[in-house]
Motif scaffolding. Structure first.
Motif, mmCIF file in Angstrom:
data_model
loop_
_atom_site.group_PDB
_atom_site.id
_atom_site.type_symbol
_atom_site.label_atom_id
_atom_site.label_comp_id
_atom_site.label_asym_id
_atom_site.label_seq_id
_atom_site.Cartn_x
_atom_site.Cartn_y
_atom_site.Cartn_z
ATOM 1 N N ALA A 171 0.832 -1.209 0.000
ATOM 2 C CA ALA A 171 0.000 0.000 0.000
ATOM 3 C C ALA A 171 0.862 1.254 0.000
ATOM 4 O O ALA A 171 0.525 2.254 -0.647
ATOM 5 N N ALA A 172 1.978 1.211 0.719
ATOM 6 C CA ALA A 172 2.860 2.383 0.755
ATOM 7 C C ALA A 172 3.431 2.681 -0.623
ATOM 8 O O ALA A 172 3.532 3.843 -1.033
ATOM 9 N N LEU A 173 3.791 1.641 -1.385
ATOM 10 C CA LEU A 173 4.322 1.854 -2.728
ATOM 11 C C LEU A 173 3.223 2.322 -3.670
ATOM 12 O O LEU A 173 3.475 3.091 -4.613
ATOM 13 N N GLN A 174 1.984 1.893 -3.427
ATOM 14 C CA GLN A 174 0.885 2.323 -4.282
ATOM 15 C C GLN A 174 0.552 3.805 -4.114
ATOM 16 O O GLN A 174 -0.260 4.342 -4.873
ATOM 17 N N GLN A 175 1.184 4.473 -3.159
ATOM 18 C CA GLN A 175 1.047 5.933 -3.085
ATOM 19 C C GLN A 175 1.575 6.594 -4.350
ATOM 20 O O GLN A 175 1.099 7.648 -4.766
ATOM 21 N N VAL A 176 2.597 5.991 -4.961
ATOM 22 C CA VAL A 176 3.248 6.618 -6.109
ATOM 23 C C VAL A 176 3.162 5.778 -7.372
ATOM 24 O O VAL A 176 3.520 6.248 -8.448
ATOM 25 N N SER A 177 2.700 4.534 -7.292
ATOM 26 C CA SER A 177 2.676 3.673 -8.474
ATOM 27 C C SER A 177 1.566 2.646 -8.359
ATOM 28 O O SER A 177 1.381 2.030 -7.297
ATOM 29 N N VAL A 178 0.834 2.463 -9.463
ATOM 30 C CA VAL A 178 -0.131 1.362 -9.550
ATOM 31 C C VAL A 178 0.231 0.434 -10.711
ATOM 32 O O VAL A 178 -0.571 -0.386 -11.128
ATOM 33 N N GLY A 179 1.460 0.603 -11.235
ATOM 34 C CA GLY A 179 1.899 -0.244 -12.345
ATOM 35 C C GLY A 179 1.485 0.251 -13.711
ATOM 36 O O GLY A 179 1.548 -0.507 -14.688
ATOM 37 N N ALA A 225 10.425 -0.564 0.851
ATOM 38 C CA ALA A 225 11.870 -0.496 1.081
ATOM 39 C C ALA A 225 12.647 -0.717 -0.216
ATOM 40 O O ALA A 225 13.662 -0.057 -0.466
ATOM 41 N N ALA A 226 12.182 -1.624 -1.069
ATOM 42 C CA ALA A 226 12.843 -1.865 -2.350
ATOM 43 C C ALA A 226 12.787 -0.618 -3.220
ATOM 44 O O ALA A 226 13.762 -0.267 -3.892
ATOM 45 N N ALA A 227 11.637 0.056 -3.228
ATOM 46 C CA ALA A 227 11.509 1.281 -4.013
ATOM 47 C C ALA A 227 12.468 2.347 -3.513
ATOM 48 O O ALA A 227 13.077 3.078 -4.309
ATOM 49 N N ARG A 228 12.617 2.450 -2.205
ATOM 50 C CA ARG A 228 13.571 3.404 -1.639
ATOM 51 C C ARG A 228 14.983 3.113 -2.140
ATOM 52 O O ARG A 228 15.751 4.015 -2.478
ATOM 53 N N MET A 229 15.349 1.826 -2.176
ATOM 54 C CA MET A 229 16.687 1.455 -2.635
ATOM 55 C C MET A 229 16.904 1.797 -4.100
ATOM 56 O O MET A 229 18.032 2.028 -4.532
ATOM 57 N N LEU A 230 15.820 1.837 -4.862
ATOM 58 C CA LEU A 230 15.914 2.215 -6.266
ATOM 59 C C LEU A 230 15.917 3.733 -6.444
ATOM 60 O O LEU A 230 16.055 4.221 -7.572
ATOM 61 N N GLY A 231 15.709 4.458 -5.362
ATOM 62 C CA GLY A 231 15.711 5.914 -5.442
ATOM 63 C C GLY A 231 14.366 6.533 -5.731
ATOM 64 O O GLY A 231 14.292 7.715 -6.097
ATOM 65 N N VAL A 232 13.285 5.776 -5.577
ATOM 66 C CA VAL A 232 11.949 6.316 -5.806
ATOM 67 C C VAL A 232 11.625 7.296 -4.685
ATOM 68 O O VAL A 232 11.760 6.970 -3.497
ATOM 69 N N SER A 233 11.174 8.476 -5.046
ATOM 70 C CA SER A 233 10.881 9.504 -4.052
ATOM 71 C C SER A 233 9.388 9.604 -3.793
ATOM 72 O O SER A 233 8.570 9.003 -4.498
ATOM 73 N N GLY A 234 9.037 10.377 -2.777
ATOM 74 C CA GLY A 234 7.629 10.620 -2.461
ATOM 75 C C GLY A 234 6.965 9.523 -1.670
ATOM 76 O O GLY A 234 5.732 9.460 -1.598
#
Length: 505
Positions: free
Chosen positions: A232-240, A483-492
């Motif tokens: 859900a946290a990653l879906q704040q910025v991406s739904v694919g 956490a994986a998105a953070r490691m890739l540098g995804v912001s927001g």
């Protein structure tokens, strides 16, 4: 599959979830109705054939024994024509448009004559410069003896048996008791909590995955794996969005209320000759598709991990009935159907390819998989159980191999990812929902997360994704999408722990 058990028993449960008047009805008594009646998948006995609307029947697609068939390939630099697919029932010759070059056709005829073979089908794989032929043995050789002889023939670039594969889900493993939402010991939601969640989810300004504003899908509270992965946290910025996902599996019930409009196309390589079909309601593919693509915030069922992805279903596996006990059948595939589906997925430009199946090493399929990777596709493969051992697709270099959290296999599988795969709630045919277990479901979870990550970071390739996902894994659990998105540098992003800390302040 030997040793596998489905959660849903024929005759033991209802076909679909009863419509809920409010989220408070998610309490255990209401959820006890969760399951499916006999026929939740199209059975394979001709006398009880069930036909999907506007599509082929699973009953019509049960293949014959493949023990006398082989695949040979010769060089072919001719111009391929359109068309695809074929039926493993024996009607393989429905392959219009795959004649290949005159030289390759002549080679095929010569091989058939020299080795006492009968050509069932042939097709050209243009990127590999190969013409593949599916042959049936008509002489006295067994498959092993024939292949030994043929592999010494300079005209032949590839020779292998027609291998069989199986999907990797099938109920609780390791003696674990079957569990359904609402059953004793199963997951449940407190009615008061559910009501509070409903109020928050319907408040103005709610956005997909916003911390503190749960989804309005009534069974979201039972999606423990979704929550454990911080999806859900990653879906704040991406739904694919715009990520092309290929699901190579059994047929999918594309008319399921939670999947309606979510399946861009469905091609049938088992009995439809690669034709577009509206839906083939088989269980395994519907389960995998639900985890990846179920619509979010539609007041229906569950939340998919990548509901905005462009998802195509390639039916390369078929459901088999179980003679030894009642219940949903095993799903199987073979080299021929999988090769057709993989080739189509490559031609369609798939960004992510889900392979929730396993079987022996397969040179042709491995070549196709490597070609897909060379074009930027990320392969997600289910980790094989010990009884299968490593083979295709888990041994393809660079594939993201996924074990189910808690499985013993994960401990000695260096480089494998781990994701929720036990007692996972997902969609089943005819508008239902049920729980199932297996690395198939773990792979589907990772496929959904990879689609989110690729939408958030389109240049992330398979090696970067692997490093980020491996780095996100906790000592006690599986991957963490945020956490994986953070490691890739995804912001927001506000990952779960941060959201909780903000709420506390």
């Amino acid at each position: 599959m030997a040793g596998d058990r489905k959660f849903t028993r024929r005759g033991g449960v209802a076909r679909r979830l009863v419509a809920l008047a409010s989220l408070a009805m998610l309490a255990a008594p209401a959820l006890a109705a969760l399951a499916a009646t006999p026929g939740d998948e199209a059975p394979l006995a001709p006398s009880t054939e069930t036909v999907a609307p506007d599509g082929p029947s699973a009953a019509a697609s049960a293949p014959q024994a493949e023990t006398r068939r082989v695949i040979l390939a010769v060089e072919d630099r001719g111009e391929p024509l359109s068309g695809a697919g074929g039926s493993p029932r024996g009607d393989y010759r429905r392959m219009a448009g795959y004649a290949g070059s005159a030289r390759a056709s002549a080679l095929s005829e010569a091989l058939a004559r020299d080795y006492h073979l009968h050509e069932e089908a042939a097709w050209t794989i243009a990127p590999l410069n190969l013409r593949c032929m599916l042959f049936t043995l008509t002489g006295d050789d067994d498959v092993g003896a024939l292949l030994t002889r043929v592999r010494r023939d300079a005209r032949v670039k590839l020779a292998q048996p027609l291998n069989e594969f199986e999907t990797l889900a099938g109920g609780p493993q390791g003696g674990e008791a079957a569990t359904r939402p609402g059953a004793t010991g199963g997951p449940s939601i407190d009615p008061g909590t559910a009501s509070a969640s409903a109020a928050a989810a319907t408040s103005p300004g709610t956005t997909l995955g916003t911390p503190g504003a749960p989804y309005n899908d009534p069974y979201f509270g039972l999606q423990k794996g979704f929550q454990q992965m911080s999806a859900a946290a990653l879906q704040q910025v991406s739904v694919g969005a715009r990520v092309k996902v290929a699901v190579i599996d059994t047929g999918v019930d594309a008319r399921h209320p939670d999947l309606s409009g979510q399946v861009a196309r469905q091609r049938d390589y088992v009995s439809g000759g690669g034709a577009l079909v509206e839906g083939v309601p088989e269980r395994h593919g519907t389960e995998v598709m639900g985890l990846i693509a179920a619509r979010a915030n539609n007041r229906q069922g569950i939340v998919g991990l990548a509901p905005g992805a462009v998802i195509t279903s390639y039916r390369a596996c078929w459901t088999e009935s179980r003679a030894e006990r009642p219940g949903p059948g095993t799903a199987r595939c073979n080299s021929f159907t999988l090769a057709q589906a993989l080739g189509a997925a490559i031609a369609d430009g798939a960004d992510v390819i889900n392979l929730s199946l396993g079987g022996p090493s397969d040179p042709l399929l491995t070549r196709l998989a490597r070609h897909a990777q060379s074009r930027g596709a990320v392969l997600v493969a289910a980790a094989p159980p010990e009884r299968l051992g490593k083979g295709f697709p888990s041994e393809v270099p660079g594939a993201l191999v996924v074990a189910s959290a808690g499985d013993a296999a994960e401990a000695d599988a260096d480089g494998w990812l781990v994701a929720p795969g036990r007692a996972v709630l997902t969609t089943v045919p005819n508008g239902g929902y049920d729980m199932d277990t297996g690395s198939s479901l773990a792979a589907a979870n990772v496929t959904g997360v990879v689609a989110l990550l690729r939408a958030a970071d389109p240049v992330a390739d398979a090696p970067r994704l692997r490093r980020a996902l491996l780095g996100s894994m906790s000592a006690t659990g599986g991957i963490n999408a945020c956490a994986a998105a953070r490691m890739l540098g995804v912001s927001g992003l506000r990952c779960d722990g941060e959201a909780a800390a903000t709420a506390a302040r």
